[in-house]
Design an enzyme around this catalytic site. Structure first.
Site, PDB file in Angstrom:
ATOM      1  N   LYS A 195       0.838  -1.202   0.000  1.00 30.86           N
ATOM      2  CA  LYS A 195       0.000   0.000   0.000  1.00 30.86           C
ATOM      3  C   LYS A 195       0.869   1.247   0.000  1.00 30.86           C
ATOM      4  CE  LYS A 195      -3.906  -2.209   2.272  1.00 30.86           C
ATOM      5  NZ  LYS A 195      -4.600  -2.526   3.514  1.00 30.86           N
ATOM      6  N   GLN A 249      -4.743  -1.627   9.600  1.00 29.13           N
ATOM      7  CA  GLN A 249      -4.679  -2.934   8.959  1.00 29.13           C
ATOM      8  C   GLN A 249      -5.303  -3.995   9.871  1.00 29.13           C
ATOM      9  OE1 GLN A 249      -3.613  -3.384   5.816  1.00 29.13           O
ATOM     10  NE2 GLN A 249      -3.960  -5.588   5.883  1.00 29.13           N
ATOM     11  N   ASP A 284     -10.774   3.151   4.159  1.00 29.45           N
ATOM     12  CA  ASP A 284     -11.306   1.794   3.977  1.00 29.45           C
ATOM     13  C   ASP A 284     -12.826   1.780   3.810  1.00 29.45           C
ATOM     14  OD1 ASP A 284      -9.523  -0.335   3.880  1.00 29.45           O
ATOM     15  OD2 ASP A 284      -9.242  -0.408   6.047  1.00 29.45           O
TER      16      ASP A 284
HETATM   17  N1  GUN Z   1      -6.742  -6.757   5.874  1.00 22.15           N
HETATM   18  C1  GUN Z   1      -6.967  -7.430   4.722  1.00 22.15           C
HETATM   19  N2  GUN Z   1      -7.586  -6.625   3.832  1.00 22.15           N
HETATM   20  C2  GUN Z   1      -7.771  -5.432   4.439  1.00 22.15           C
HETATM   21  C3  GUN Z   1      -8.345  -4.195   4.032  1.00 22.15           C
HETATM   22  O1  GUN Z   1      -8.846  -4.025   2.905  1.00 22.15           O
HETATM   23  N3  GUN Z   1      -8.329  -3.198   4.939  1.00 22.15           N
HETATM   24  C4  GUN Z   1      -7.794  -3.369   6.174  1.00 22.15           C
HETATM   25  N4  GUN Z   1      -7.821  -2.335   7.007  1.00 22.15           N
HETATM   26  N5  GUN Z   1      -7.249  -4.481   6.590  1.00 22.15           N
HETATM   27  C5  GUN Z   1      -7.238  -5.516   5.717  1.00 22.15           C
END
Ligand code: GUN
Length: 286
Positions: free
Chosen positions: A54, A98, A121
């Site tokens: 990311k 995350q 998100d």
């Molecule tokens: N863990 C796996 N996929 C995601 C996501 O799209 N957002 C977040 N915050 N954690 C994740």
């Protein structure tokens, strides 16, 4: 005839290129650099890879990216303090925590603490509610990625039968809302639905987001359907498989996403799109 393969890797690259152009224009015109932050708690290897990817993608499109790491023993209070710091940081337009979080930290409490105006998100209940009512909230990145892939195959979804297998707050429920907004007739099915195969066979658009390796078989698919596979299931052999038995489905579907290289790469691209939108909103740029 084998289905058209919906290439998420290529579509994500084109979205990132478009974002890079927009970010360059923002910098030139307004002297603004969109800022994204990610909070990682603990050392989960998959999460570490996600967070690194990311940050890398964000930097490549010209964002300012901040990564904050807390140890796996961090208290809920420490995690909430880090969230609050992002909420108050003027350089940060959007951020995410995350998931998963360590067991001593309640993810719901943490998500509730995120400022909805910085919720990259789209997991906050305010954004979920706005999406539910089609009132312009931040939709989660993976459902947005699914929609963009579907649109490669079908531009007008009006009146189509859409079946979503999976009812999570992060994928199943929001993707169903986005399909409804596009005037589909939407069914949400799940692991406890009776006769999943018969329900799936009705679908012009089938989204599999249930987290069961190759659950969806070829004979579950209506000929010509658009099949979107959100699953990422690592087998005992180390191979990653989707929720759809690809080799069977590709012979029957009209269009299908591969795993890997379908929905997966779209998630980060759509997360960055969300962050740019939040930047434009927060700084009243349009
Ligand atoms: N863990 C796996 N996929 C995601 C996501 O799209 N957002 C977040 N915050 N954690 C994740």
């Amino acid at each position: 005839m084998a289905a058209r393969i919906l290439d998420g890797k290529a579509l994500a690259a084109s979205i990132r290129a478009e974002l890079a152009t927009k970010v360059a224009a923002l910098k030139a015109k307004h002297r603004i650099t969109p800022g994204i932050a990610v909070l990682l708690v603990g050392e989960d290897p998959a999460s570490q890879i996600y967070v690194r990817n990311k940050a890398k993608a964000a930097t490549e499109v010209g964002f300012f990216a901040r990564e904050v790491k807390l140890t796996a023993t961090a208290t809920e209070r420490e995690v909430l303090a880090a969230v609050d710091a992002f909420n108050k940081d003027d350089a940060i337009d959007g951020f995410l925590v995350q998931l998963p979080l360590p067991p001593q930290v309640d993810p719901q409490r943490v998500i509730d603490a995120v400022d909805p105006a910085k919720d990259a998100d789209g997991f906050h209940v305010t954004n979920a509610g706005l999406v539910f009512q089609a009132r312009g909230g931040v939709a989660p990145a993976t459902p947005l990625g699914c929609m963009a892939l579907i649109k490669l195959a079908r531009t007008d979804l009006t009146g189509l039968e859409a079946v979503v297998i999976g009812r999570s707050n992060t994928v199943g429920k929001p993707v169903a809302q986005l399909l409804l907004k596009e005037h589909c007739t939407v069914t949400i099915a799940h692991s406890k639905s009776k006769d999943l195969a018969a329900i799936a066979r009705r679908a012009d658009i089938l989204v599999a987001a249930v987290g069961r390796s190759e659950l969806v078989r070829g004979h579950w698919i209506k000929p010509g359907a658009v099949v979107i596979d959100v699953g990422i299931n690592r087998g005992a052999d180390g191979k990653v498989r989707g929720d759809v038995a690809f080799d069977e489905a590709v012979e029957i579907a009209g269009a299908i996403t591969p795993v890997p290289g379908g929905v997966g790469p779209m998630t980060i691209a759509c997360l960055l799109q969300n962050t740019l939108m939040l930047c434009e909103r927060r700084r009243a740029l349009n």
